[in-house]
Design a protein around this motif. Structure first.
Motif, PDB file in Angstrom:
ATOM      1  N   SER A  76      -5.041  29.051 -16.403  1.00 28.10           N
ATOM      2  CA  SER A  76      -5.193  27.594 -16.484  1.00 28.10           C
ATOM      3  C   SER A  76      -4.549  27.046 -17.749  1.00 28.10           C
ATOM      4  N   ALA A  77      -4.719  27.773 -18.854  1.00 24.83           N
ATOM      5  CA  ALA A  77      -4.152  27.325 -20.120  1.00 24.83           C
ATOM      6  C   ALA A  77      -2.630  27.307 -20.077  1.00 24.83           C
ATOM      7  N   THR A  78      -2.007  28.370 -19.535  1.00 28.04           N
ATOM      8  CA  THR A  78      -0.550  28.415 -19.527  1.00 28.04           C
ATOM      9  C   THR A  78       0.045  27.440 -18.510  1.00 28.04           C
ATOM     10  N   VAL A  79      -0.629  27.257 -17.371  1.00 26.54           N
ATOM     11  CA  VAL A  79      -0.131  26.277 -16.399  1.00 26.54           C
ATOM     12  C   VAL A  79      -0.224  24.876 -16.981  1.00 26.54           C
ATOM     13  N   ALA A  80      -1.343  24.550 -17.639  1.00 17.32           N
ATOM     14  CA  ALA A  80      -1.499  23.228 -18.238  1.00 17.32           C
ATOM     15  C   ALA A  80      -0.505  22.994 -19.362  1.00 17.32           C
ATOM     16  N   ALA A  81      -0.190  24.059 -20.112  1.00 16.07           N
ATOM     17  CA  ALA A  81       0.702  23.907 -21.267  1.00 16.07           C
ATOM     18  C   ALA A  81       2.171  23.880 -20.887  1.00 16.07           C
ATOM     19  N   PHE A  82       2.568  24.650 -19.890  1.00 19.54           N
ATOM     20  CA  PHE A  82       3.991  24.837 -19.618  1.00 19.54           C
ATOM     21  C   PHE A  82       4.439  24.346 -18.243  1.00 19.54           C
ATOM     22  N   SER A  83       3.512  23.927 -17.407  1.00 22.80           N
ATOM     23  CA  SER A  83       3.890  23.498 -16.066  1.00 22.80           C
ATOM     24  C   SER A  83       2.896  22.458 -15.587  1.00 22.80           C
ATOM     25  N   ASP A  84       2.638  22.458 -14.300  1.00 26.80           N
ATOM     26  CA  ASP A  84       1.700  21.516 -13.689  1.00 26.80           C
ATOM     27  C   ASP A  84       1.187  22.162 -12.408  1.00 26.80           C
ATOM     28  N   PRO A  85      -0.088  21.967 -12.058  1.00 31.26           N
ATOM     29  CA  PRO A  85      -0.590  22.603 -10.830  1.00 31.26           C
ATOM     30  C   PRO A  85       0.219  22.237  -9.596  1.00 31.26           C
ATOM     31  N   GLU A  86       0.705  20.997  -9.534  1.00 36.86           N
ATOM     32  CA  GLU A  86       1.460  20.567  -8.358  1.00 36.86           C
ATOM     33  C   GLU A  86       2.840  21.206  -8.285  1.00 36.86           C
ATOM     34  N   ALA A  87       3.344  21.682  -9.427  1.00 36.28           N
ATOM     35  CA  ALA A  87       4.670  22.321  -9.423  1.00 36.28           C
ATOM     36  C   ALA A  87       4.629  23.673  -8.720  1.00 36.28           C
ATOM     37  N   ARG A  88       3.469  24.295  -8.658  1.00 38.53           N
ATOM     38  CA  ARG A  88       3.291  25.604  -8.011  1.00 38.53           C
ATOM     39  C   ARG A  88       4.330  26.615  -8.504  1.00 38.53           C
ATOM     40  N   ALA A  89       4.479  26.650  -9.821  1.00 44.48           N
ATOM     41  CA  ALA A  89       5.430  27.571 -10.459  1.00 44.48           C
ATOM     42  C   ALA A  89       4.697  28.861 -10.792  1.00 44.48           C
ATOM     43  N   ILE A  90       4.958  29.893 -10.052  1.00 48.18           N
ATOM     44  CA  ILE A  90       4.199  31.132 -10.215  1.00 48.18           C
ATOM     45  C   ILE A  90       4.445  31.755 -11.584  1.00 48.18           C
ATOM     46  N   TRP A  91       5.609  31.509 -12.193  1.00 50.51           N
ATOM     47  CA  TRP A  91       5.885  32.099 -13.494  1.00 50.51           C
ATOM     48  C   TRP A  91       4.884  31.630 -14.549  1.00 50.51           C
ATOM     49  N   ALA A  92       4.417  30.387 -14.422  1.00 57.82           N
ATOM     50  CA  ALA A  92       3.452  29.880 -15.396  1.00 57.82           C
ATOM     51  C   ALA A  92       2.121  30.618 -15.280  1.00 57.82           C
ATOM     52  N   HIS A  93       1.757  31.022 -14.076  1.00 53.02           N
ATOM     53  CA  HIS A  93       0.539  31.805 -13.880  1.00 53.02           C
ATOM     54  C   HIS A  93       0.713  33.234 -14.397  1.00 53.02           C
ATOM     55  N   ARG A  94       1.940  33.713 -14.446  1.00 54.67           N
ATOM     56  CA  ARG A  94       2.198  35.080 -14.891  1.00 54.67           C
ATOM     57  C   ARG A  94       2.287  35.223 -16.408  1.00 54.67           C
ATOM     58  N   LEU A  95       2.388  34.124 -17.120  1.00 45.79           N
ATOM     59  CA  LEU A  95       2.576  34.202 -18.566  1.00 45.79           C
ATOM     60  C   LEU A  95       1.459  34.965 -19.279  1.00 45.79           C
ATOM     61  N   PRO A  96       0.177  34.800 -18.914  1.00 45.23           N
ATOM     62  CA  PRO A  96      -0.853  35.599 -19.595  1.00 45.23           C
ATOM     63  C   PRO A  96      -0.658  37.106 -19.410  1.00 45.23           C
ATOM     64  N   SER A  97      -0.219  37.528 -18.230  1.00 43.77           N
ATOM     65  CA  SER A  97       0.033  38.956 -18.011  1.00 43.77           C
ATOM     66  C   SER A  97       1.180  39.444 -18.888  1.00 43.77           C
ATOM     67  N   LEU A  98       2.228  38.650 -18.981  1.00 47.78           N
ATOM     68  CA  LEU A  98       3.361  39.023 -19.832  1.00 47.78           C
ATOM     69  C   LEU A  98       2.925  39.114 -21.292  1.00 47.78           C
ATOM     70  N   ALA A  99       2.200  38.104 -21.758  1.00 47.33           N
ATOM     71  CA  ALA A  99       1.749  38.101 -23.151  1.00 47.33           C
ATOM     72  C   ALA A  99       0.815  39.283 -23.426  1.00 47.33           C
ATOM     73  N   ALA A 100      -0.072  39.580 -22.477  1.00 44.78           N
ATOM     74  CA  ALA A 100      -1.010  40.683 -22.662  1.00 44.78           C
ATOM     75  C   ALA A 100      -0.285  42.024 -22.681  1.00 44.78           C
TER      76      ALA A 100
END
Length: 551
Positions: A76-100
């Motif tokens: 939720s944090a990365t989607v809110a910061a770097f994208s938008d829920p309506e954009a449905r950009a899967i990369w934004a949801h993947r950012l926490p996994s990449l960072a971790a």
């Protein structure tokens, strides 16, 4: 185990970070949402952002009470910061996994350098970054990379305190904070790894005073302060239903039965290790004589206690998935790196024969991984991209150099060559071939075809049977997607769906669907087809799109 005075500095850390990014980024943003777990997490996160309810996790109308909320909050944090829920950009949801994943690699290198020096720390980090299991998890929006980061930080802080390398309050705080975060991401799994490690060490060396530096008196409250508030909130909201589902229906059933056909005999993870820790699995096998010789050293003893008891638990739990043992890989990477920088001594003859047998298996797996992308391009894409052949050849050359370095006793160079081979394999598989295999990615095809069938509609309502993959819900939106269990339900849903509705119906369901639609007074017109293979279950699908009226 050789100790150097030099520790990992920021320049070397940046070099390792660049190498890890090169291994993790191919395909990161171009792979469509993957079924099923990733897409379920992404849908639930999107709904969380839209509803503002960050406690009760939902997939459409269904409660998703399998894991705590930590991973959803990170997404939720990365989607809110770097994208938008309506954009449905899967990369934004993947950012926490990449960072971790990056955090786990850097933490492994930094802590390993306390014992092995900068060179050993870099090799340990590179081994972890190049393994297949972490490469996959870094690209997928779910919990396992975050859990790995939590376990890595907790265990290496524990190790520094246990061995007397440090008595820092900061490390104790890091240990308990990582435990709290891990519990918020994946419940008790981090406690299984850390608790079993502590128990084995307590029995092994009988020195309970070694644990005093953990400062449990204030550390336990710190961990609970991080994890407990959400557990209390979800317990109140669901009247205890979350715990019944998460513990009774999910965790305990995984222990006793193989859930969702994910069973396997004891030895499953040991056999799969050659693939999941590839290419470093061969070097890890070569490190076993070193580990045995140095088992009385506190650092080696700790790493063994980290790996062995938890590994045995995962082997005897009925439900098995390859990533379950991922939290043990940082310890394996450090032991492998330690062996690589320590002058070797030949082990007993039987160990050399055993290693030779493992080498044959490793070569077979290597050939499979190198050929996977070109073969997939031919079988599912109908063509062989020249660049795919080039990358496969480069990977093969790198592996030959790895084996040559290993034969000459230069395991450090073998680790580097293996990481180069891993880069070519991942670039070929994730970066080049997989994103282009449209026959396997049905959800993007369906969403695009539905929009083409109703070009004047701002949003399209999709009613689908029998194709029920969560990736379609993510791409088209929860409110605009109905997963109908039967043709009758699909026809019923179309009756009230409006003029912007599109039905997506399988070939075997069409007759029943159209008959029921006619009985309900619906006039439907075919508006396109989508064909391909659902990789989640292997089914070949022939889907027809229908729209209301004469459009």
């Amino acid at each position: 185990m050789r100790l150097d005075a030099e520790r990992l500095d920021w320049k070397q850390g940046l070099l390792l970070l660049a190498a890890a990014l090169a291994l993790f980024l191919p395909g990161f943003s171009t792979l469509p949402p993957v079924d099923r777990d990733e897409s379920r997490y992404a849908v639930a996160t999107t709904q969380m952002l839209k509803s503002g309810d960050f406690v009760d996790i939902r997939f459409q109308e269904d409660a998703r009470h399998l894991q705590p909320a930590g991973a959803y909050w990170l997404q939720s944090a990365t989607v809110a910061a770097f994208s938008d829920p309506e954009a449905r950009a899967i990369w934004a949801h993947r950012l926490p996994s990449l960072a971790a994943a990056l955090a786990a690699v850097l933490a492994t290198a930094a802590f390993a350098s306390l014992w092995l020096g900068a060179r050993g720390g870099l090799l340990a980090g590179l081994l972890l970054a190049s393994c297949m299991s972490l490469g996959f998890e870094a690209r997928i929006a779910k919990t396992d990379a975050a859990l790995l980061a939590a376990v890595t930080l907790a265990q290496f802080a524990f190790m520094a305190l246990y061995t007397g390398r440090s008595a820092s309050r900061g490390l104790a705080a890091l240990f308990w904070a990582a435990l709290g975060f891990g519990m918020l991401v994946k419940g008790p799994i981090i406690l299984i790894v850390t608790g079993l490690c502590a128990l084995v060490l307590l029995v092994w060396d009988r020195r309970p005073k070694r644990f005093a530096s953990l400062r449990a008196a204030w550390g336990v409250p710190l961990a609970l302060l991080i994890a407990l508030p959400w557990y209390v909130a979800i317990g109140v909201i669901t009247d205890g239903g979350f715990f019944q589902t998460a513990i009774g229906d999910n965790l305990l059933h995984k222990v006793g039965t193989g859930q969702q056909s994910h069973g396997g005999p004891p030895g499953y993870h040991l056999i799969g290790f050659v693939l999941m820790f590839w290419p470093g699995a061969l070097l890890a096998a070569a490190a076993l004589p070193f580990v045995w010789r140095h088992r009385d050293r506190p650092e080696v003893r700790f790493l063994i206690a980290w790996i062995v008891p938890a590994w045995l638990v995962f082997e005897f739990v009925s439900t098995k998935l390859p990533h379950y043992v991922l939290p043990l890989y940082p310890a394996i990477a450090m032991l492998t790196a330690a062996a690589a920088i320590t002058p070797g001594e030949p082990g007993p003859k039987w160990t050399r024969w055993l290693f030779f047998a493992y080498l044959v298996l490793w070569i077979l797996v290597s050939g499979l991984l190198i050929g996977l992308a070109p073969a997939g391009a031919v079988v599912y894409g109908g063509r062989l991209p020249p660049l795919s052949v080039v990358l496969a050849v480069l990977a093969a050359v790198a592996l030959v150099l790895m084996l040559m370095a290993l034969a000459r006793g230069r395991r450090d160079r073998a680790i580097v060559a293996g990481a180069v081979a891993a880069f070519f394999v991942t670039a070929n598989t994730y970066g080049l071939v997989l994103p282009g295999l449209t026959n396997l990615w049905l959800s993007p095809q369906i969403a695009e075809a539905a929009r083409a069938a109703r070009p004047d509609c701002e949003s399209v309502r999709i009613v689908t049977t029998p194709y029920h993959e969560p990736s379609l819900v993510f791409l088209n939106g929860s409110a605009n997607t109905t997963l109908a269990d039967t043709p009758d339900q699909a026809a019923q849903a179309m009756r009230g769906a409006g003029s912007c509705a599109v039905a997506v119906v399988g070939a075997e369901q069409q007759a029943a669907f159209l008959a029921r639609a006619t009985a309900l007074g619906l006039a439907l017109t075919p508006a396109g087809k989508v064909t391909g293979q659902n990789y989640s279950d292997g089914a070949e699908l022939d889907l027809t799109l229908y729209v209301p009226g004469g459009a």
